[in-house]
Design an enzyme around this catalytic site. Structure first.
Site, PDB file in Angstrom:
ATOM      1  CB  THR A  76      -0.928   0.044   1.235  1.00  0.00           C
ATOM      2  OG1 THR A  76      -1.792   1.180   1.128  1.00  0.00           O
ATOM      3  CG2 THR A  76      -0.153   0.159   2.530  1.00  0.00           C
ATOM      4  CG  ASN A  77       1.986   3.626  -2.729  1.00  0.00           C
ATOM      5  OD1 ASN A  77       3.133   3.350  -2.371  1.00  0.00           O
ATOM      6  ND2 ASN A  77       1.531   3.315  -3.940  1.00  0.00           N
ATOM      7  CG  HIS A 108      -3.982   7.903   6.994  1.00  0.00           C
ATOM      8  ND1 HIS A 108      -3.964   8.735   8.077  1.00  0.00           N
ATOM      9  CD2 HIS A 108      -3.904   8.693   5.901  1.00  0.00           C
ATOM     10  CE1 HIS A 108      -3.881   9.985   7.669  1.00  0.00           C
ATOM     11  NE2 HIS A 108      -3.845   9.991   6.346  1.00  0.00           N
ATOM     12  CG  ASP A 152      -9.583  -2.452  -2.393  1.00  0.00           C
ATOM     13  OD1 ASP A 152      -8.792  -1.509  -2.594  1.00  0.00           O
ATOM     14  OD2 ASP A 152     -10.695  -2.509  -2.941  1.00  0.00           O
ATOM     15  CB  THR A 153     -11.208  -0.458   2.999  1.00  0.00           C
ATOM     16  OG1 THR A 153     -10.453  -1.286   3.859  1.00  0.00           O
ATOM     17  CG2 THR A 153     -12.402   0.083   3.776  1.00  0.00           C
ATOM     18  CG  PHE A 206      -7.497   7.408   5.995  1.00  0.00           C
ATOM     19  CD1 PHE A 206      -7.350   6.576   7.095  1.00  0.00           C
ATOM     20  CD2 PHE A 206      -7.827   6.822   4.773  1.00  0.00           C
ATOM     21  CE1 PHE A 206      -7.517   5.211   6.992  1.00  0.00           C
ATOM     22  CE2 PHE A 206      -7.987   5.440   4.653  1.00  0.00           C
ATOM     23  CZ  PHE A 206      -7.842   4.636   5.778  1.00  0.00           C
ATOM     24  CE1 TYR A 234     -16.698   8.764   1.264  1.00  0.00           C
ATOM     25  CE2 TYR A 234     -15.011   7.043   1.193  1.00  0.00           C
ATOM     26  CZ  TYR A 234     -15.890   7.901   0.545  1.00  0.00           C
ATOM     27  OH  TYR A 234     -15.955   7.893  -0.829  1.00  0.00           O
ATOM     28  CG  ASP A 235     -11.481   7.516   9.554  1.00  0.00           C
ATOM     29  OD1 ASP A 235     -12.185   6.525   9.314  1.00  0.00           O
ATOM     30  OD2 ASP A 235     -10.259   7.445   9.764  1.00  0.00           O
ATOM     31  CG  HIS A 282     -12.970  -1.282   8.372  1.00  0.00           C
ATOM     32  ND1 HIS A 282     -13.235  -0.242   9.226  1.00  0.00           N
ATOM     33  CD2 HIS A 282     -12.146  -0.779   7.424  1.00  0.00           C
ATOM     34  CE1 HIS A 282     -12.622   0.848   8.800  1.00  0.00           C
ATOM     35  NE2 HIS A 282     -11.944   0.556   7.711  1.00  0.00           N
TER      36      HIS A 282
HETATM   37  P1  IMP Z   1      -8.638   1.678  -0.751  1.00  0.00           P
HETATM   38  O1  IMP Z   1      -8.800   0.460   0.056  1.00  0.00           O
HETATM   39  O2  IMP Z   1      -7.267   2.263  -0.606  1.00  0.00           O
HETATM   40  O3  IMP Z   1      -9.088   1.550  -2.166  1.00  0.00           O
HETATM   41  O4  IMP Z   1      -9.566   2.743  -0.024  1.00  0.00           O
HETATM   42  C1  IMP Z   1     -10.726   3.197  -0.573  1.00  0.00           C
HETATM   43  C2  IMP Z   1     -11.170   4.470   0.074  1.00  0.00           C
HETATM   44  O5  IMP Z   1     -12.004   4.112   1.168  1.00  0.00           O
HETATM   45  C3  IMP Z   1     -10.089   5.353   0.654  1.00  0.00           C
HETATM   46  O6  IMP Z   1      -9.618   6.285  -0.248  1.00  0.00           O
HETATM   47  C4  IMP Z   1     -10.833   6.034   1.751  1.00  0.00           C
HETATM   48  O7  IMP Z   1     -11.524   7.142   1.238  1.00  0.00           O
HETATM   49  C5  IMP Z   1     -11.828   5.021   2.182  1.00  0.00           C
HETATM   50  N1  IMP Z   1     -11.381   4.276   3.353  1.00  0.00           N
HETATM   51  C6  IMP Z   1     -10.722   3.107   3.408  1.00  0.00           C
HETATM   52  N2  IMP Z   1     -10.506   2.746   4.680  1.00  0.00           N
HETATM   53  C7  IMP Z   1     -11.042   3.731   5.439  1.00  0.00           C
HETATM   54  C8  IMP Z   1     -11.108   3.934   6.849  1.00  0.00           C
HETATM   55  O8  IMP Z   1     -10.626   3.148   7.674  1.00  0.00           O
HETATM   56  N3  IMP Z   1     -11.735   5.052   7.236  1.00  0.00           N
HETATM   57  C9  IMP Z   1     -12.282   5.950   6.377  1.00  0.00           C
HETATM   58  N4  IMP Z   1     -12.227   5.814   5.056  1.00  0.00           N
HETATM   59  C10 IMP Z   1     -11.598   4.703   4.595  1.00  0.00           C
END
Ligand code: IMP
Length: 204
Positions: free
Chosen positions: A18-19, A22, A79-80, A159, A161-162, A187
């Site tokens: 990951t880059n 956070h 991925d989240t 970061f 949507y926190d 999560h």
């Molecule tokens: P990715 O997993 O890096 O593709 O994250 C997708 C997007 O979901 C990120 O740019 C954040 O906007 C949001 N995101 C992922 N994890 C979190 C979290 O723990 N808190 C708040 N937003 C999150």
């Protein structure tokens, strides 16, 4: 000292693909020194990994396999997505680019709040998927945190949507919490706990 060095040398080394610093900070608090987690930056890899797929699982796999192909090393990625019930699970896999390719956290929050204006059902969940490639084999782990989207953002930490997400069991947003507090609900922490349990089971 020599003992300590030996122990460090024996820890399983894993690249975290990951880059997002956070994510690194949150996961390192959970893993501690149980494993030797190396960031892309530490590994000298400067690459923007694509997330072209329409599921979290496929994107997580894309990230871990990209780095595995480059290095041959053991790797994990994560991925989240934020899944909002009243928006049929959106932004979901598009969470990072909800308001456009700029991946702008504030623009994403603004769009989310605009889309939820006047909607009473604010239920949402974060879903994290970790893809681990260990000894050339892939394993997936999931963590879910339920909560709701509030109407006005609160807090400056974290970061994404926190500032608008309040997990079930708290009255604070993730952005009002320290990493340790966020990890009581998160999560990412739940998925990481499964990763750790699996890695330990492989070592014994
Ligand atoms: P990715 O997993 O890096 O593709 O994250 C997708 C997007 O979901 C990120 O740019 C954040 O906007 C949001 N995101 C992922 N994890 C979190 C979290 O723990 N808190 C708040 N937003 C999150």
């Amino acid at each position: 000292m020599e003992n300590q060095n030996n122990q460090l040398n024996q820890r399983l080394r894993l690249i975290f693909a990951t880059n997002n610093q956070h994510k690194v900070d949150e996961i390192k608090v959970v893993i501690g020194d149980q494993f030797n987690v190396v960031t892309l930056k530490d590994a000298g890899i400067d690459i923007d990994i694509p997330e072209p797929h329409d599921t979290l699982e496929a994107n997580a796999t894309e990230k871990s396999t990209t780095i595995h192909r480059l290095t041959g090393d053991n790797v994990f990625s994560e991925d989240t997505g934020l899944e909002v019930a009243a928006l049929n699970g959106e932004p979901g896999v598009k969470s990072a680019r909800y308001a456009g390719e700029g991946r702008d956290f504030q623009a994403n929050i603004d769009k989310l709040l605009a889309n939820l204006e006047g909607i009473v059902d604010r239920k949402a969940q974060f879903r994290a998927v970790i893809s681990l490639i260990l000894n050339n084999q892939e394993y997936l782990f999931e963590g879910i945190c339920g909560g709701e989207i509030i109407t006005q953002q609160k807090g400056l930490k974290g970061f994404g949507y926190d500032p608008v997400f309040v997990p079930i069991g708290s009255d604070k947003t993730f952005a009002e919490m320290t990493i340790e507090e966020k990890n009581q609900f998160s999560h990412r922490k739940k998925a990481t706990d499964k990763l750790i349990a699996f890695l330990k089971s492989q070592q014994s």
